[in-house]
Structures are given as C-alpha cells and as structure tokens.
Design a protein around this motif. Structure first.
Motif, PDB file in Angstrom:
ATOM      1  N   LYS A  12       1.194  -1.389   0.091  1.00 43.36           N
ATOM      2  CA  LYS A  12       0.132   0.333   0.086  1.00 43.36           C
ATOM      3  C   LYS A  12       0.959   2.023   0.148  1.00 43.36           C
ATOM      4  N   VAL A  13       1.816   1.162   0.560  1.00 40.10           N
ATOM      5  CA  VAL A  13       2.903   2.658   0.560  1.00 40.10           C
ATOM      6  C   VAL A  13       4.333   1.593  -0.282  1.00 40.10           C
ATOM      7  N   LYS A  14       4.880   3.027  -0.916  1.00 36.15           N
ATOM      8  CA  LYS A  14       5.948   2.787  -2.010  1.00 36.15           C
ATOM      9  C   LYS A  14       7.086   3.063  -1.325  1.00 36.15           C
ATOM     10  N   LYS A  15       8.283   3.035  -1.951  1.00 32.93           N
ATOM     11  CA  LYS A  15       9.520   3.721  -1.332  1.00 32.93           C
ATOM     12  C   LYS A  15       9.354   5.272  -1.685  1.00 32.93           C
ATOM     13  N   GLY A  16      10.105   5.604  -0.597  1.00 28.12           N
ATOM     14  CA  GLY A  16       9.697   7.745  -0.607  1.00 28.12           C
ATOM     15  C   GLY A  16       9.089   8.499  -0.223  1.00 28.12           C
ATOM     16  N   ASP A  17       8.070   7.430  -0.159  1.00 32.56           N
ATOM     17  CA  ASP A  17       7.077   7.903   0.505  1.00 32.56           C
ATOM     18  C   ASP A  17       7.278   8.719   1.726  1.00 32.56           C
ATOM     19  N   VAL A  18       6.386   9.717   2.381  1.00 37.46           N
ATOM     20  CA  VAL A  18       6.392  10.248   3.952  1.00 37.46           C
ATOM     21  C   VAL A  18       5.087   9.889   4.677  1.00 37.46           C
ATOM     22  N   VAL A  19       5.325   8.891   5.327  1.00 39.82           N
ATOM     23  CA  VAL A  19       4.445   8.657   6.202  1.00 39.82           C
ATOM     24  C   VAL A  19       4.555   9.088   7.917  1.00 39.82           C
ATOM     25  N   TYR A  20       3.174   8.377   8.653  1.00 37.93           N
ATOM     26  CA  TYR A  20       2.914   8.798   9.983  1.00 37.93           C
ATOM     27  C   TYR A  20       3.258   7.093  10.706  1.00 37.93           C
ATOM     28  N   GLY A  21       3.629   7.400  11.784  1.00 39.01           N
ATOM     29  CA  GLY A  21       3.791   5.747  12.486  1.00 39.01           C
ATOM     30  C   GLY A  21       3.693   5.726  13.373  1.00 39.01           C
ATOM     31  N   VAL A  22       3.583   4.850  14.354  1.00 40.28           N
ATOM     32  CA  VAL A  22       3.557   4.653  16.365  1.00 40.28           C
ATOM     33  C   VAL A  22       4.559   3.823  16.980  1.00 40.28           C
ATOM     34  N   VAL A  23       4.631   4.417  17.347  1.00 36.74           N
ATOM     35  CA  VAL A  23       5.999   3.705  17.676  1.00 36.74           C
ATOM     36  C   VAL A  23       5.519   2.561  18.790  1.00 36.74           C
ATOM     37  N   VAL A  24       5.994   1.381  18.398  1.00 34.86           N
ATOM     38  CA  VAL A  24       5.421  -0.067  18.895  1.00 34.86           C
ATOM     39  C   VAL A  24       6.158  -0.365  19.598  1.00 34.86           C
ATOM     40  N   ARG A  25       7.888   0.006  19.484  1.00 35.40           N
ATOM     41  CA  ARG A  25       8.911  -1.374  19.996  1.00 35.40           C
ATOM     42  C   ARG A  25       9.767  -0.651  20.409  1.00 35.40           C
ATOM     43  N   ALA A  26      10.200   0.143  21.022  1.00 31.57           N
ATOM     44  CA  ALA A  26      11.606   0.805  21.057  1.00 31.57           C
ATOM     45  C   ALA A  26      12.739   0.199  22.239  1.00 31.57           C
ATOM     46  N   ALA A  27      14.021  -0.087  21.631  1.00 29.19           N
ATOM     47  CA  ALA A  27      15.331  -0.975  22.389  1.00 29.19           C
ATOM     48  C   ALA A  27      15.868   0.425  23.950  1.00 29.19           C
ATOM     49  N   MET A  28      15.078   1.937  24.300  1.00 34.75           N
ATOM     50  CA  MET A  28      15.204   2.957  25.303  1.00 34.75           C
ATOM     51  C   MET A  28      14.311   1.780  26.426  1.00 34.75           C
ATOM     52  N   LYS A  29      14.548   1.770  26.932  1.00 31.16           N
ATOM     53  CA  LYS A  29      13.583   0.947  28.814  1.00 31.16           C
ATOM     54  C   LYS A  29      13.299   2.282  29.530  1.00 31.16           C
ATOM     55  N   LYS A  30      11.611   1.163  29.507  1.00 31.14           N
ATOM     56  CA  LYS A  30      10.858   2.167  30.224  1.00 31.14           C
ATOM     57  C   LYS A  30      10.486   1.651  30.770  1.00 31.14           C
ATOM     58  N   GLY A  31      10.602   2.451  32.445  1.00 38.77           N
ATOM     59  CA  GLY A  31       9.810   2.418  33.522  1.00 38.77           C
ATOM     60  C   GLY A  31       8.524   1.953  33.156  1.00 38.77           C
ATOM     61  N   ARG A  32       7.966   0.719  34.415  1.00 41.33           N
ATOM     62  CA  ARG A  32       6.840   0.436  35.061  1.00 41.33           C
ATOM     63  C   ARG A  32       6.065   1.056  36.405  1.00 41.33           C
ATOM     64  N   SER A  33       4.813   1.219  36.510  1.00 40.38           N
ATOM     65  CA  SER A  33       4.552   2.034  37.620  1.00 40.38           C
ATOM     66  C   SER A  33       5.311   0.909  39.470  1.00 40.38           C
ATOM     67  N   ASP A  34       4.979  -0.386  38.760  1.00 42.39           N
ATOM     68  CA  ASP A  34       5.350  -1.744  39.607  1.00 42.39           C
ATOM     69  C   ASP A  34       7.139  -2.100  39.764  1.00 42.39           C
ATOM     70  N   GLY A  35       8.118  -0.967  39.079  1.00 41.43           N
ATOM     71  CA  GLY A  35       9.202  -1.624  39.673  1.00 41.43           C
ATOM     72  C   GLY A  35       9.772  -2.122  38.178  1.00 41.43           C
ATOM     73  N   SER A  36       9.317  -2.901  37.326  1.00 40.49           N
ATOM     74  CA  SER A  36      10.328  -3.760  36.558  1.00 40.49           C
ATOM     75  C   SER A  36       9.970  -2.210  35.004  1.00 40.49           C
ATOM     76  N   GLU A  37      10.723  -3.127  33.898  1.00 40.27           N
ATOM     77  CA  GLU A  37      11.050  -2.573  32.892  1.00 40.27           C
ATOM     78  C   GLU A  37      10.920  -3.057  31.908  1.00 40.27           C
ATOM     79  N   VAL A  38      10.677  -2.578  30.881  1.00 39.84           N
ATOM     80  CA  VAL A  38      10.618  -2.745  29.976  1.00 39.84           C
ATOM     81  C   VAL A  38      10.943  -2.828  28.583  1.00 39.84           C
ATOM     82  N   GLN A  39      11.419  -3.200  27.656  1.00 38.61           N
ATOM     83  CA  GLN A  39      12.838  -2.786  27.306  1.00 38.61           C
ATOM     84  C   GLN A  39      12.948  -3.988  25.707  1.00 38.61           C
ATOM     85  N   PHE A  40      12.535  -3.325  24.266  1.00 37.68           N
ATOM     86  CA  PHE A  40      12.693  -4.297  23.271  1.00 37.68           C
ATOM     87  C   PHE A  40      14.380  -4.263  22.617  1.00 37.68           C
TER      88      PHE A  40
END
Length: 178
Positions: free
Chosen positions: A107-135
C-alpha cells in the motif's frame, strides 16, 4: 545470538524481541561466569553481556531507522521528525518518517512520507510496579494523518502502555500484548 546472550543476562522474562525484568545489581550481576562469583571478580573480569548492556539506548530521533511491523507494504522507515517531545519519540508516540524499503505490491511505496506509531523501542521504559520493559529493536506501525491504521495486521509483541496513549486498535490487532 543476541537473544541468547540477552536471556543469559536478564533477570526477568525474555521473549524474542523483549526483555522485562528487575535490575538488582546493575552491570555487576550481568556476567556469564556464574552467579556465585564475588563482585570483585565480576568487576575485574570482563563479560560479554557488559559490552551489550553498555550500548547507549536513546530516544527515537531524526535519522533513526525503524522496522515496520504491519502488513502495509513498508519494511523499513527512517524517522524524519517526532511529533512531540523535546528529545525524541518513545513508546506510543507518533513520528513522521520516510519509507526506505518496501515490498513490491504494498500500500505504500519507497520514498513515501508516512506517519507511524512507535510500538517497540530499544530504550528502557520503567513501569509503575518497578519493572522495566526494553525491546531488542525499534519498530513502528504505519498510520494515516488521522491516526487510522494502514495495515490490517500487527506482528510481534506490543506493550500495554499503548492503551494509555489511546492506540486501542493496535492492541486489538497485536499478536501478543506484553
């Protein structure tokens, strides 16, 4: 190989793309030589995991290459701009990107400018229970300018933090919610 080393290093649950755990001793506890070694031995003897854990994981910013994890036709997108945030994008943020690799009949071609939502990030993200999520990788799902998904499927694990950012359609289509 990276998934193997990460599973040996982490003190929590390890999936193919994800590491969730609690850090007890920092980098001193991340050695491959055994859990019974003293902290002096761990500090003097270099470990393979120390080199991996010291890799700098930062925000998703301009010129960051991201993997596309939906069936919209794009394979790789380079970030042009983060829609919000002074330093860059994190989990659940919207970015603007340029398609660098695409499938032939997508549906999209090379060179198209698109919007996207970040669903995985290599940067650590802390959670409220004290655990961390990192991809292991940075990944996005392509959306249009109204926020509607372009693809009809989402591959791989997706964090439940997207619920707070109101991306419920992505969570409904995801294979695995972490």
């Amino acid at each position: 190989m990276a998934a193997f080393l990460r599973s040996k290093c982490s003190s929590g649950i390890t999936f193919n793309h994800l590491r969730v755990g609690r850090t007890l001793m920092g980098s001193l506890g991340n050695n491959l030589y055994g859990a019974t070694s003293s902290s002096v031995e761990a500090a003097t003897r270099p470990s393979h995991c120390d080199a991996m854990s010291q890799q700098i994981r930062t925000f998703i910013q301009m010129r960051t290459n991201l993997k596309v994890v939906d069936n919209s036709g794009a394979k790789r997108v380079m970030c042009i701009a983060a829609k919000r945030g002074k330093y860059g994008a994190r989990l659940g943020d919207t970015i603007i990107g340029s398609v660098k690799e695409a499938q032939p009949r997508g549906k999209v071609k090379k060179g198209d400018v698109v919007y996207g939502v970040v669903v995985r990030a290599a940067m650590k993200k802390g959670r409220s229970d004290g655990s961390e999520v990192q991809f292991d990788d940075n990944a996005i799902v392509l959306v249009n300018n109204k926020g509607e998904l372009i693809g009809t499927r989402v591959f791989g694990p997706v964090p439940h933090e997207l619920r707070k950012k109101k991306h419920l359609k992505i969570l409904a289509l995801a294979e695995h919610i972490v």
